[in-house]
Write a protein that holds these residues in place. Structure first.
Motif, PDB file in Angstrom:
ATOM      1  N   LEU A 121       0.913  -1.214   0.030  1.00  0.00           N
ATOM      2  CA  LEU A 121       0.070   0.112  -0.005  1.00  0.00           C
ATOM      3  C   LEU A 121       0.752   1.023   0.021  1.00  0.00           C
ATOM      4  O   LEU A 121       2.098   1.135   0.501  1.00  0.00           O
ATOM      5  CB  LEU A 121      -0.703   0.134   1.325  1.00  0.00           C
ATOM      6  CG  LEU A 121      -1.937  -1.279   1.300  1.00  0.00           C
ATOM      7  CD1 LEU A 121      -2.691  -1.107   2.513  1.00  0.00           C
ATOM      8  CD2 LEU A 121      -2.855  -1.219   0.146  1.00  0.00           C
ATOM      9  N   GLN A 122       0.530   2.319  -0.540  1.00  0.00           N
ATOM     10  CA  GLN A 122       1.111   3.664  -0.537  1.00  0.00           C
ATOM     11  C   GLN A 122       0.134   4.840  -0.246  1.00  0.00           C
ATOM     12  O   GLN A 122      -0.941   4.848  -0.871  1.00  0.00           O
ATOM     13  CB  GLN A 122       1.484   3.717  -1.929  1.00  0.00           C
ATOM     14  CG  GLN A 122       3.082   3.293  -2.438  1.00  0.00           C
ATOM     15  CD  GLN A 122       3.258   3.832  -3.773  1.00  0.00           C
ATOM     16  OE1 GLN A 122       2.866   3.137  -4.872  1.00  0.00           O
ATOM     17  NE2 GLN A 122       3.902   4.727  -4.195  1.00  0.00           N
ATOM     18  N   GLN A 123       0.973   5.683   0.434  1.00  0.00           N
ATOM     19  CA  GLN A 123       0.047   7.009   0.597  1.00  0.00           C
ATOM     20  C   GLN A 123       0.266   7.799  -0.533  1.00  0.00           C
ATOM     21  O   GLN A 123       1.198   7.695  -1.334  1.00  0.00           O
ATOM     22  CB  GLN A 123       0.767   7.993   1.797  1.00  0.00           C
ATOM     23  CG  GLN A 123       0.478   7.103   3.045  1.00  0.00           C
ATOM     24  CD  GLN A 123      -0.810   7.377   3.944  1.00  0.00           C
ATOM     25  OE1 GLN A 123      -1.699   8.136   3.145  1.00  0.00           O
ATOM     26  NE2 GLN A 123      -1.015   6.492   4.898  1.00  0.00           N
ATOM     27  N   TYR A 181      -4.298   4.401   5.231  1.00  0.00           N
ATOM     28  CA  TYR A 181      -4.285   4.872   3.745  1.00  0.00           C
ATOM     29  C   TYR A 181      -5.452   5.528   3.272  1.00  0.00           C
ATOM     30  O   TYR A 181      -5.767   6.548   2.541  1.00  0.00           O
ATOM     31  CB  TYR A 181      -4.044   3.615   2.909  1.00  0.00           C
ATOM     32  CG  TYR A 181      -2.607   2.980   3.172  1.00  0.00           C
ATOM     33  CD1 TYR A 181      -1.475   3.666   2.689  1.00  0.00           C
ATOM     34  CD2 TYR A 181      -2.415   1.845   4.146  1.00  0.00           C
ATOM     35  CE1 TYR A 181      -0.387   3.194   3.005  1.00  0.00           C
ATOM     36  CE2 TYR A 181      -1.118   1.568   4.414  1.00  0.00           C
ATOM     37  CZ  TYR A 181      -0.092   2.061   4.056  1.00  0.00           C
ATOM     38  OH  TYR A 181       1.055   1.375   4.180  1.00  0.00           O
ATOM     39  N   ASN A 183      -5.899   9.314   1.848  1.00  0.00           N
ATOM     40  CA  ASN A 183      -6.700   9.709   0.817  1.00  0.00           C
ATOM     41  C   ASN A 183      -7.728  10.731   1.126  1.00  0.00           C
ATOM     42  O   ASN A 183      -8.054  11.578   0.405  1.00  0.00           O
ATOM     43  CB  ASN A 183      -7.308   8.484   0.145  1.00  0.00           C
ATOM     44  CG  ASN A 183      -6.195   7.739  -0.540  1.00  0.00           C
ATOM     45  OD1 ASN A 183      -5.232   8.081  -1.187  1.00  0.00           O
ATOM     46  ND2 ASN A 183      -6.384   6.267  -0.465  1.00  0.00           N
TER      47      ASN A 183
END
Lengths: 185, 185
Positions: free
Chosen positions: B51-53, B108, B112
């Motif tokens: 996962l990525q911010q 995350y 977003n």
């Protein structure tokens, strides 16, 4: 097929076995294999019995698109919502099953596309609308909310309807939608 | 975790076994069980590494929302896209794993949400936007297109960006988007 649907509801796609379905249906495993060569084919057939065409277009874009989205929410709130994602991943490496799944989903996709094009025909949606992208967005939203255990209710139907028809992003306090007061999903 | 990610890419969630991961990592099954009690917990940990911010808000809503959507497309184009749907269905009956998955996804989701609220703060999105519904729609669309083997490309990113920001339903011939000319997914 009834036994498959019952078992899918109880144990899901991963827990379903041909043996279990045979026991529940009171037939031999050989009988099931005669008709469906793999578990994926059996489940695709079962899923096809739960799919539904949208109501025929009435001529009112708001009512038609809302009814189509409500039908999709009804389909994905049931066993199809938990089975289809797993099934889609499972058949990815099997061209025959992928083709079979596409041939089962195709007519429903066409029925939903007809609802959108009918609204285009009356000038209520842009002529160059990307119907595949719009339907993917509607179905994807419903499916992801199901996976995350978020409510699939009439406010979701309203939100998606105004998003498609009026380009309004989902709000916390949705405005009441003309024609939706008496309907629920 | 590296071995789990490699194996997920090769055989998917259903094909992954603790034994296979142990062999690939060159450790005993007992070692893996000491850290992760179940396959679901092991996979949740592996997913969390992919996962990525989104990039930090720049102050330009169009660029920020496009960058967030491009990041999500990048995440779901990989192993996460095929693993998360199966994982979500698998953990549904397991409250501990459901809680663990929620605690991994939460930060995350918050990152977003911050991008959307930053655009609200500058008056570029309505103040009462339903951020959960908007993010579910973005992620659900990406995930369903991945499941149906449809392209996850920069035109999808553009379509979702103008849908969120301008309320434009996806068109077949997307207008070029200011700020997107040099970026691709």
């Amino acid at each position: 097929v009834d036994a498959t649907l019952a078992m899918l509801g109880d144990v899901g796609y991963q827990g379903l076995t041909i043996e279990g379905v045979a026991t529940l249906a009171g037939v031999s495993k050989a009988t099931i294999y005669r008709w469906w060569s793999t578990k994926a084919n059996l489940v695709i057939e079962a899923v096809s019995h739960r799919l539904q065409q949208p109501p025929p277009p009435s001529g009112d874009a708001l009512m038609d698109i809302r009814a189509m989205i409500a039908t999709l929410v009804g389909i994905f709130a049931g066993a199809v919502g938990s089975v289809l994602p797993v099934l889609a991943v499972d058949v990815a490496g099997d061209p025959d099953a992928t083709e079979k799944l596409a041939s089962v989903l195709g007519p429903y996709r066409a029925g939903n596309t007809a609802v959108l094009l009918s609204a285009v025909g009356r000038g209520e949606l842009p002529h160059d609308i990307d119907t595949t992208a719009v339907l993917d967005a509607i179905i994807g939203t419903i499916l992801y909310r199901r996976l995350m255990h978020r409510p699939l209710d009439s406010s979701l139907v309203d939100q998606l309807t105004v998003l498609v028809l009026n380009g309004e992003v989902p709000r916390l306090q949705a405005q009441p939608l003309a024609g939706s007061c008496n309907s629920a999903v």
